[in-house]
Scaffold this motif. Structure first.
Motif, PDB file in Angstrom:
ATOM      1  N   THR A  98       7.703   1.330   0.384  1.00 63.78           N
ATOM      2  CA  THR A  98       7.687   0.365  -0.712  1.00 63.78           C
ATOM      3  C   THR A  98       6.643   0.697  -1.778  1.00 63.78           C
ATOM      4  OG1 THR A  98       6.217  -1.126   0.501  1.00 63.78           O
ATOM      5  CG2 THR A  98       8.599  -1.511   0.713  1.00 63.78           C
ATOM      6  N   ALA A 155       8.313   1.446  -5.050  1.00 68.16           N
ATOM      7  CA  ALA A 155       9.209   0.430  -5.615  1.00 68.16           C
ATOM      8  C   ALA A 155       9.160   0.488  -7.142  1.00 68.16           C
ATOM      9  CB  ALA A 155       8.798  -0.954  -5.139  1.00 68.16           C
ATOM     10  N   THR A 186       9.908  -1.885 -10.207  1.00 71.39           N
ATOM     11  CA  THR A 186      10.123  -3.307 -10.494  1.00 71.39           C
ATOM     12  C   THR A 186      10.339  -3.571 -11.981  1.00 71.39           C
ATOM     13  OG1 THR A 186       7.747  -3.673 -10.697  1.00 71.39           O
ATOM     14  CG2 THR A 186       8.726  -4.009  -8.505  1.00 71.39           C
ATOM     15  N   GLY A 199      15.025  -6.329 -13.593  1.00 66.39           N
ATOM     16  CA  GLY A 199      15.500  -7.348 -12.670  1.00 66.39           C
ATOM     17  C   GLY A 199      14.412  -7.928 -11.793  1.00 66.39           C
ATOM     18  N   ARG A 200      14.853  -8.592 -10.723  1.00 64.68           N
ATOM     19  CA  ARG A 200      13.909  -9.248  -9.807  1.00 64.68           C
ATOM     20  C   ARG A 200      13.888  -8.611  -8.428  1.00 64.68           C
ATOM     21  NH1 ARG A 200      15.530 -15.216  -9.764  1.00 64.68           N
ATOM     22  NH2 ARG A 200      17.552 -14.254  -9.568  1.00 64.68           N
ATOM     23  N   ARG A 201      14.805  -7.710  -8.172  1.00 68.72           N
ATOM     24  CA  ARG A 201      14.829  -7.021  -6.882  1.00 68.72           C
ATOM     25  C   ARG A 201      14.323  -5.596  -7.088  1.00 68.72           C
ATOM     26  NH1 ARG A 201      20.218  -7.419  -4.609  1.00 68.72           N
ATOM     27  NH2 ARG A 201      19.468  -9.410  -3.855  1.00 68.72           N
ATOM     28  N   PRO A 202      13.295  -5.180  -6.346  1.00 71.36           N
ATOM     29  CA  PRO A 202      12.778  -3.816  -6.509  1.00 71.36           C
ATOM     30  C   PRO A 202      13.824  -2.768  -6.127  1.00 71.36           C
ATOM     31  CG  PRO A 202      11.349  -5.117  -5.070  1.00 71.36           C
ATOM     32  CD  PRO A 202      12.571  -5.924  -5.324  1.00 71.36           C
ATOM     33  N   SER A 203      13.756  -1.657  -6.821  1.00 69.28           N
ATOM     34  CA  SER A 203      14.574  -0.493  -6.481  1.00 69.28           C
ATOM     35  C   SER A 203      13.685   0.502  -5.745  1.00 69.28           C
ATOM     36  CB  SER A 203      15.122   0.153  -7.752  1.00 69.28           C
ATOM     37  OG  SER A 203      15.666   1.422  -7.457  1.00 69.28           O
TER      38      SER A 203
END
Length: 150
Positions: A80, A83, A85, A88-92
């Motif tokens: 993580t 990540a 960020t 959006g609101r969901r990390p890639s």
């Protein structure tokens, strides 16, 4: 390669209630790897971690390394750390290395700390859900990254 160093007075990691690694004074390392990391990155970051002067001398200045201080390492794989960020609101997590790449490099990193720098290294379990406990010393938290790729 990205490593978050947390200087700690004591730390442990458990998987499903079983402690897999524990240290007294030393560093908790959260270790993230990305797609193009190599053994060269591993060696560079291990040397940096071992030689950083994050321990106080008799004057209270950070002049001693973990090697000089006699501390230990608790190494925890942490995809993580890569990540993204920004959208959006969901990390890639597409920048994190796949397990088949990351696992051998994380193991090589731990071995480099043990064998080249003579540090005691305890670990979590790669890919597992882990409970990490620590008493942060200072707090001192530093981020180390491998050299930029050319």
């Amino acid at each position: 390669m990205r490593v978050v160093i947390q200087r700690s007075k004591q730390a442990s990691v458990a998987v499903e209630g079983q402690i897999t690694g524990a240290i007294e004074s030393g560093y908790v390392l959260l270790v993230g790897l990305t797609h193009d990391d190599t053994l060269e990155d591993v060696k560079y970051v291990a040397k940096k971690v071992a030689e950083l002067r994050l321990w106080e001398d008799h004057d209270g200045k950070m002049n001693h390394s973990i090697v000089e201080n006699g501390g230990a390492i608790l190494s925890v794989s942490q995809f993580t750390l890569y990540a993204d960020t920004r959208k959006g609101r969901r990390p890639s997590f597409i920048d994190a290395a796949r397990p088949e790449t990351a696992l051998p490099l994380w193991e090589a990193f731990n071995e480099e700390l043990k064998n080249t720098h003579n540090l005691k290294v305890e670990t979590g379990v790669f890919g597992a859900m882990m409970d990490v406990s620590l008493v942060n010393d200072g707090p001192v938290t530093i981020i180390v990254e491998s050299r930029p790729k050319e």
